[in-house]
Design an enzyme around this catalytic site. Structure first.
Site, short mmCIF file in Angstrom:
data_model
loop_
_atom_site.label_atom_id
_atom_site.label_comp_id
_atom_site.label_asym_id
_atom_site.label_seq_id
_atom_site.Cartn_x
_atom_site.Cartn_y
_atom_site.Cartn_z
N LYS A 75 68.45 99.57 67.91
CA LYS A 75 67.27 98.75 67.61
C LYS A 75 67.77 97.43 67.02
O LYS A 75 68.71 97.44 66.21
CB LYS A 75 66.37 99.50 66.62
N SER A 150 57.15 100.36 65.64
CA SER A 150 57.86 99.15 66.00
C SER A 150 59.10 99.40 66.87
O SER A 150 59.60 98.48 67.48
CB SER A 150 58.28 98.40 64.74
N SER A 174 57.30 104.26 62.74
CA SER A 174 57.92 103.54 63.86
C SER A 174 58.98 104.26 64.67
O SER A 174 59.40 103.75 65.70
CB SER A 174 58.50 102.22 63.37
N1 GLN Z 1 52.94 100.37 62.11
C1 GLN Z 1 53.34 100.37 60.74
C2 GLN Z 1 53.42 98.96 60.24
O1 GLN Z 1 53.12 98.09 60.96
C3 GLN Z 1 54.68 101.05 60.61
C4 GLN Z 1 55.79 100.23 61.11
C5 GLN Z 1 57.13 100.86 60.87
O2 GLN Z 1 57.24 102.06 60.67
N2 GLN Z 1 58.15 100.02 60.87
O3 GLN Z 1 53.76 98.71 59.14
#
Ligand code: GLN
Length: 483
Positions: A75, A150, A174
Site C-alpha cells: 500500500k 482506504s 480499511s
Molecule cells: N473509512 C474510515 C475513514 O475514512 C476508515 C479508514 C481507514 O481505516 N483508514 O476514516
C-alpha cells in the site's frame, strides 16, 4: 500460475516448476494488462526483477523462507527507500522515501518481491478509494463499483491476482472493508502487533498494518513476516510472535461464537444477513456453538471515531507545511501564503474536511465537549468488547452493511460514506484484532464475514478462518475475466 495460493507458489519455486523471475514477470504482465483497474500508483519492474533474482539465489542455496520469491505489493502508505511514497495525495506526489518502513524491511528480509505501490484513499481517509489523487480504483468483480477503501488498490490487486498478496492498513476498517467488497481475506491485527514505523500516520492510536491475501493460510504466512516488536515504534508491543501456521488445523469443537444483536439489526442488507447465516451454520457444523450477545455501546462508535480520528489526523498532518517535504505552492509571497496555499493546493477535499473537524474538536472551547467525551465513549466500547470476550471466544458479524456500491454513488454524502464502516470502526477503538473472509455473494458481489477476537488472538482468528476455508471454496473464486 496467478490463481495459485502462496503455499502452492512457494512449492513451485522449490520444485523448480518456475523461478521467481518467471513468476515476477508473469505478475508484471498481468499488472500491465489490467491497468484499467487503477490498482497501482507506481509499478517498480526493475526493482522487482532484482529482488526476484536475489530470491532465486536464496531458493537455490537453501536459505529461502516461505515468502522468498513471492510477488507482493505495498500500500502506498508504507515508506519505501528510493521509491515514490505518495499516500494517495498530491501533497506527496513528489516524495521519494529516504528509508523503508519496518514492515517493508521485514517483508524484504523474508525475500518477498515487491511489484510496486498500491492505490489508496488520500492519507487513508475514505471507504471507497475515490479520494485518491490518482483516481478511483475499480472493483474487479464489477468495474462500475468501488473496491472499498482506504486499501482499495490492495484489495483490487489481490482479488484480480495482480499480486499474490498485499499490505494494507486499517484505522477504522480499511483492511476488512475492501477485503469484504473484493472477496479476499484481510486481517487487522491487535493494535501494536505490527510496527507503524514508516507507515504514514493518519490516526496514530487506531492505525494498524496487516495482510490482505487470498486465504487465511496466506495471511498467516504474511503476518508472520510483518509482526513483532519494534523499538522504533513506541506503541509497538513486546509480546512474542507465535507461529501463526502451527495451529491452523486445530479443530473448532467447543468454540463459542458470540453474535451481537446490534450487528444484525436495522441497516444490514437482508441478502448479506442471509449469506452470513449460512456461514454461521457452517461453523456450527464444524463444532462451534453460537450465543446471542449484546454490546450496547457499539452504536456510539461512528460518532466517537469521527471525533478521535480527525483530531489525531489534524495533528499528524500539520507536518505537511510546504517547507520540509512534499508539495510547495508556486511563488509564495510570504510564509503564511506558503503554508496556506501549499496545504490548500496539496490536500484534497476529504482530508481538509477531516483537518477542520479535528482542529475544531481539539480547540480550547470544545475539547471537553467533543474530544474528552469521545475518549470516554471509546472506553465504554472497549469495555463492551472485554465483557463480550469474557463470555464467548470470538465475535462474528458483518463487515459492511451493503456490498460494493457504485463509483460516484456516495461521494456527495460524507455521512453515508462514513456509515460504510459501521461494523468495523468499534474494533479499532478497542484495539482488538479482526479479520474478514469471503463467505458468498449477494446480487453477484462478494460478502465478507467479520471474526473478532481478543487481544493478540490472531492465531485463533486465522485458525477459525482457515477451518471454514477448508470446507468451502469462496476464497478460491476469481472475478470473471481474471482467472
Ligand atoms: N473509512 C474510515 C475513514 O475514512 C476508515 C479508514 C481507514 O481505516 N483508514 O476514516
Amino acid at each position: 500460475m496467478h490463481t495459485k495460493s502462496l503455499v502452492e507458489l512457494a512449492q513451485g519455486l522449490r520444485t523448480g516448476a518456475f523461478s521467481s523471475v518467471e513468476l515476477t514477470q508473469a505478475f508484471l504482465q498481468r499488472i500491465d494488462q489490467h491497468q484499467d483497474l487503477n490498482a497501482f500508483i507506481t509499478v517498480t519492474p526493475e526493482l522487482a526483477l532484482q529482488q526476484a533474482q536475489a530470491a532465486d539465489v536464496r531458493l537455490a542455496d537453501g536459505t529461502a523462507e516461505l515468502l522468498t520469491g513471492i510477488p507482493i505489493a505495498q500500500k502506498d502508505i508504507f515508506c519505501t527507500l528510493g521509491v515514490k511514497t505518495s499516500c494517495g495525495s498530491k501533497m506527496l506526489d513528489n516524495f521519494i522515501a529516504p528509508y523503508n518502513a519496518t514492515v517493508v524491511d521485514k517483508l524484504n528480509n523474508a525475500g518477498a518481491v515487491s511489484l510496486g505501490k498500491l492505490n489508496m484513499d488520500e492519507f487513508a481517509m475514505g471507504s471507497s478509494n475515490e479520494t485518491s489523487y490518482y483516481g478511483a480504483v475499480k472493483n474487479p468483480w464489477d468495474k462500475t463499483k468501488v473496491p472499498g477503501g482506504s486499501s482499495g488498490g490492495s484489495a483490487a490487486a489481490v482479488a484480480a491476482r495482480l499480486a499474490v498478496c498485499a499490505t494494507g492498513t486499517d484505522t477504522g476498517g480499511s483492511i476488512r472493508q475492501p477485503a469484504a467488497l473484493c472477496g479476499i481475506t484481510g486481517l487487522k491485527p491487535t493494535y501494536g502487533r505490527v510496527s507503524r514505523y514508516g507507515m504514514i500516520a493518519y490516526a496514530s492510536s487506531l492505525d494498524q498494518g496487516g495482510p490482505m491475501t487470498n486465504s487465511a493460510e496466506d495471511a498467516a504466512i504474511m503476518l508472520q513476516a510483518m509482526a513483532g516488536f519494534d523499538a522504533k515504534d513506541s506503541t509497538s508491543v513486546d509480546v512474542p510472535v507465535p507461529d501463526y501456521c502451527a495451529g491452523l488445523n486445530a479443530p473448532l469443537t467447543g468454540l463459542t461464537i458470540g453474535l451481537p444483536k446490534e450487528f444484525f439489526g436495522e441497516g444490514l442488507d437482508p441478502a448479506i444477513a442471509a449469506t452470513l447465516e449460512l456461514a454461521i451454520a457452517e461453523y456450527r457444523k464444524l463444532g462451534a456453538t453460537v450465543k446471542d450477545i449484546s454490546m450496547p455501546n457499539l452504536k456510539l462508535a461512528i460518532p466517537a471515531y469521527y471525533v478521535i480520528a480527525p483530531a489525531e489526523c489534524s495533528a499528524n498532518l500539520s507536518r505537511f507545511d510546504g517547507v520540509r517535504y512534499g508539495y510547495r505552492c508556486a511563488n509564495p509571497v510570504d510564509l503564511t501564503d506558503l503554508y496556506t496555499r501549499s496545504r490548500g493546493e496539496g490536500f484534497g477535499k476529504e482530508v481538509k474536511r477531516r483537518i477542520l473537524m479535528g482542529t475544531y474538536a481539539l480547540s480550547a472551547g470544545y475539547y471537553d465537549a467533543y474530544y474528552i467525551k469521545a475518549q470516554k465513549v471509546r472506553r465504554l466500547i472497549t469495555q463492551d468488547f472485554k465483557n463480550a470476550l469474557a463470555e464467548v471466544d470470538v465475535i462474528m458479524g458483518p463487515v459492511t452493511p451493503s456490498t460494493a456500491f457504485g463509483i460516484g454513488e456516495k461521494m456527495a454524502n460524507p455521512i453515508e460514506m462514513y456509515l460504510s464502516d459501521i461494523y468495523t470502526i468499534a474494533i479499532n477503538l478497542a484495539g482488538v484484532p479482526a479479520l474478514s473472509i469471503p463467505v458468498g455473494y449477494a446480487a453477484d458481489m462478494p460478502v465478507g464475514l467479520q471474526i473478532i477476537g481478543n487481544y493478540f488472538a490472531e492465531a485463533q482468528l486465522l485458525n477459525i478462518a482457515h477451518q471454514y476455508q477448508q470446507v468451502t471454496a469462496h476464497h478460491q473464486h476469481t472475478p470473471h475475466g481474471f482467472a
